[in-house]
Motif scaffolding. Structure first.
Motif, PDB file in Angstrom:
ATOM      1  N   HIS A  19       0.847  -1.459   0.245  1.00 53.25           N
ATOM      2  CA  HIS A  19       0.264  -0.130  -0.022  1.00 53.25           C
ATOM      3  C   HIS A  19       1.073   1.540   0.148  1.00 53.25           C
ATOM      4  O   HIS A  19       1.405   1.769   0.630  1.00 53.25           O
ATOM      5  CB  HIS A  19      -1.062  -0.028   0.872  1.00 53.25           C
ATOM      6  N   ASP A 295      -6.981   4.267   3.383  1.00 58.63           N
ATOM      7  CA  ASP A 295      -6.744   4.922   2.028  1.00 58.63           C
ATOM      8  C   ASP A 295      -7.305   6.703   1.598  1.00 58.63           C
ATOM      9  O   ASP A 295      -6.656   6.446   0.929  1.00 58.63           O
ATOM     10  CB  ASP A 295      -7.867   4.239   1.203  1.00 58.63           C
ATOM     11  N   SER A 296      -7.140   6.737   3.129  1.00 53.50           N
ATOM     12  CA  SER A 296      -7.788   8.489   3.167  1.00 53.50           C
ATOM     13  C   SER A 296      -6.100   9.158   3.070  1.00 53.50           C
ATOM     14  O   SER A 296      -5.841  10.301   2.584  1.00 53.50           O
ATOM     15  CB  SER A 296      -7.701   8.674   4.122  1.00 53.50           C
ATOM     16  N   VAL A 298      -3.608   8.349   1.082  1.00 55.75           N
ATOM     17  CA  VAL A 298      -2.848   7.970  -0.710  1.00 55.75           C
ATOM     18  C   VAL A 298      -3.135   9.721  -0.952  1.00 55.75           C
ATOM     19  O   VAL A 298      -4.697   9.824  -0.741  1.00 55.75           O
ATOM     20  CB  VAL A 298      -4.267   7.067  -0.917  1.00 55.75           C
ATOM     21  N   HIS A 299      -1.889   9.578  -1.581  1.00 52.30           N
ATOM     22  CA  HIS A 299      -2.425  11.585  -1.788  1.00 52.30           C
ATOM     23  C   HIS A 299      -3.135  11.645  -3.131  1.00 52.30           C
ATOM     24  O   HIS A 299      -2.534  10.201  -4.290  1.00 52.30           O
ATOM     25  CB  HIS A 299      -1.216  12.159  -2.323  1.00 52.30           C
ATOM     26  N   PRO A 300      -3.987  12.374  -3.786  1.00 54.91           N
ATOM     27  CA  PRO A 300      -3.960  12.208  -5.090  1.00 54.91           C
ATOM     28  C   PRO A 300      -3.144  11.764  -6.263  1.00 54.91           C
ATOM     29  O   PRO A 300      -3.457  11.169  -7.513  1.00 54.91           O
ATOM     30  CB  PRO A 300      -5.091  13.258  -5.424  1.00 54.91           C
ATOM     31  N   GLY A 303      -1.835   8.327  -6.914  1.00 52.94           N
ATOM     32  CA  GLY A 303      -3.124   8.066  -7.124  1.00 52.94           C
ATOM     33  C   GLY A 303      -2.760   7.636  -8.621  1.00 52.94           C
ATOM     34  O   GLY A 303      -3.000   6.720  -9.428  1.00 52.94           O
ATOM     35  N   ARG A 353     -11.300   8.806 -11.020  1.00 46.18           N
ATOM     36  CA  ARG A 353     -10.721   9.454  -9.527  1.00 46.18           C
ATOM     37  C   ARG A 353     -11.119   7.833  -8.737  1.00 46.18           C
ATOM     38  O   ARG A 353     -10.116   8.009  -7.970  1.00 46.18           O
ATOM     39  CB  ARG A 353     -11.616  10.624  -9.187  1.00 46.18           C
ATOM     40  N   GLN A 354     -11.889   7.291  -8.881  1.00 43.59           N
ATOM     41  CA  GLN A 354     -12.086   6.685  -8.161  1.00 43.59           C
ATOM     42  C   GLN A 354     -11.174   5.301  -7.906  1.00 43.59           C
ATOM     43  O   GLN A 354     -10.717   4.513  -6.852  1.00 43.59           O
ATOM     44  CB  GLN A 354     -13.524   6.156  -7.806  1.00 43.59           C
ATOM     45  N   GLN A 357      -7.869   6.458  -6.739  1.00 38.03           N
ATOM     46  CA  GLN A 357      -7.720   5.824  -5.067  1.00 38.03           C
ATOM     47  C   GLN A 357      -7.710   4.422  -5.423  1.00 38.03           C
ATOM     48  O   GLN A 357      -6.640   4.037  -4.169  1.00 38.03           O
ATOM     49  CB  GLN A 357      -9.053   6.535  -4.360  1.00 38.03           C
ATOM     50  N   GLY A 361      -3.972   2.983  -3.585  1.00 38.48           N
ATOM     51  CA  GLY A 361      -3.611   1.994  -2.106  1.00 38.48           C
ATOM     52  C   GLY A 361      -3.915   0.683  -2.482  1.00 38.48           C
ATOM     53  O   GLY A 361      -2.465   0.096  -3.138  1.00 38.48           O
TER      54      GLY A 361
END
Length: 444
Positions: A19, A295-296, A298-300, A303, A353-354, A357, A361
């Motif tokens: 991760h 998961d939060s 993880v920087h965009p 991702g 976007r999803q 993410q 992760g």
């Protein structure tokens, strides 16, 4: 308790977690990648949990993603596996030690020699994860201007395997007589010169290391494309299977076992272990909150960078809140990994976007719950022939690893699904695999 199938458990370490945000999780050890004392402690904990093996991933280049994504990732830097694992052999006694080594950017003689050495140093606990390397930037570190084509990588890899295993068979088990009185160290009649001349390699031999204790280190392979499946069926003894729904896993399991049988092998000698990220909580809800927190983190940028690697194209140019485009061009990347992302996007109707993410992760199999619910899921996979076990990934270290060993392993043992003690000393013993016969000295 009646005899029943038991799980095999590997710990997939990249170098400690897959991760990308593991190093940011509260209580994690951010420098674990290069902290030998910490890694040694993790290996000893896995051995206390009777794991089959410590399975070390590897990269031969920084990940090919933009710097604003790369700077946030801890999964692309690590010790060299064949330097780290001999050191871990000295601080463990039974734990298997599997190292990744590329057939694309190595020479067979080097790989054969290093793994034979590791097998002797560890007293028979080594395994070779044979990979063809999909990162195109690795080519730039080895004197090439562009990456080798997918098909050619597999053809080279197959010949590479033949050379390495041939070199491991250079010596009969009784070749080194060490007769002090008559001044004879080895028997020349018990040595074979390989003299391989193939399409990709010319290797004379023999190997200058005695035959490995296991005969050959355990062969591990992870390809999921059609070519990868065929290679796995023909040569692999452990298959690191991709994630996906259990129905797809059952189909993959049946396919590999059938191909192995068609290739004249015993299907039971091909152990299929999917990867599984495991998050443990006192309740399912608590475990889900842990995963959500992870998961939060993880920087965009990370991702999108990870998604770009998986697809082989720059995902930052897509509409982040729209679906994945239909016309993504094929590249020279991992074909099976790319297709899994595309299939999941369609199956779950995910936005870019999803998907980013998930890619940043871990997008494969994940067991998130209590020790009991995790054991339930693992038992279902085992009993319905979706897996022979799992390559477990930990969400953060040391806490995530400790929680699995201290809480999930005892539950699996209580159900008779996992060993309570090692019954043998070698990795082949742990995996119930036979010792290969020496092709040049078949009486061994």
């Amino acid at each position: 308790m009646p005899d029943r199938r038991q799980l095999h458990l590997g710990a997939f370490m990249r170098p400690v977690s897959i991760h990308t945000a593991w190093w940011r999780y509260p209580g994690s050890v951010p420098d674990a990648n290069f902290n030998f004392k910490q890694i040694a402690r993790l290996a000893q904990k896995l051995e206390a949990g009777k794991f089959d093996a410590f399975f070390m991933a590897d990269h031969l280049a920084l990940l090919n993603m933009p710097m604003n994504a790369l700077m946030r990732s801890a999964t692309t830097t690590s010790f060299d596996p064949l330097t780290l694992l001999p050191a871990l052999a000295a601080v463990t006694e039974r734990l298997g030690l599997i190292a990744t080594a590329s057939t694309t950017f190595n020479d067979p003689y080097h790989v054969a020699r290093k793994f034979a050495s590791l097998d002797h140093i560890s007293n028979g606990r080594s395994g070779w994860n044979l990979v063809t390397t999909s990162n195109p930037d690795a080519a730039l570190n080895f004197g090439l201007d562009e990456h080798m084509e997918h098909g050619e990588r597999y053809e080279r890899g197959r010949e590479f395997y033949d050379v390495v295993t041939g070199l491991w068979d250079s010596w009969a088990d009784d070749a080194f007589i060490r007769d002090v009185e008559n001044n004879v160290y080895f028997d020349p009649a018990r040595m074979h010169v390989l003299d391989h001349k193939g399409e990709h390699f010319r290797v004379r031999g023999p190997l200058n290391v005695a035959r490995p204790i296991q005969g050959w280190p355990v062969i591990v392979q992870a390809g999921a494309s059609d070519a990868g499946r065929q290679v796995a069926a023909e040569i692999a003894e452990m298959v690191f299977a991709a994630g996906g729904p259990i129905e797809a896993a059952r189909a993959y399991y049946a396919d590999i076992k059938a191909r192995a049988q068609a290739a004249g092998r015993n299907p039971d000698h091909v152990k299929i272990l999917p990867g599984a990220l495991v998050v443990v909580g006192d309740t399912v809800e608590e475990a889900r909150k842990k995963r959500a927190l992870l998961d939060s983190l993880v920087h965009p940028d990370s991702g999108i960078g990870s998604l770009s690697i998986a697809l082989g194209v720059d995902a930052s140019k897509f509409d982040l809140d729209g679906p994945l485009p239909e016309d993504i061009p094929e590249t020279n990347q991992s074909k099976s990994g790319r297709q899994r992302i595309i299939d999941r996007a369609k199956r779950e109707n995910l936005t870019v976007r999803q998907l980013a993410q998930i890619a940043g992760g871990y997008g494969g199999n994940a067991f998130t719950g209590t020790p009991q619910s995790i054991a339930d899921e693992m038992e279902e996979w085992l009993e319905t022939r979706a897996a022979d076990g799992f390559n477990v990934m930990f969400p953060y270290v040391p806490g995530g690893l400790d929680e699995f060993v201290d809480r999930v392993v005892p539950e699996l043992q209580r159900r008779g699904l996992f060993r309570t003690e090692y019954e043998g000393t070698t990795l082949r013993d742990h995996l119930d695999l036979p010792r290969p016969r020496n092709r040049f000295f078949p009486e061994d």
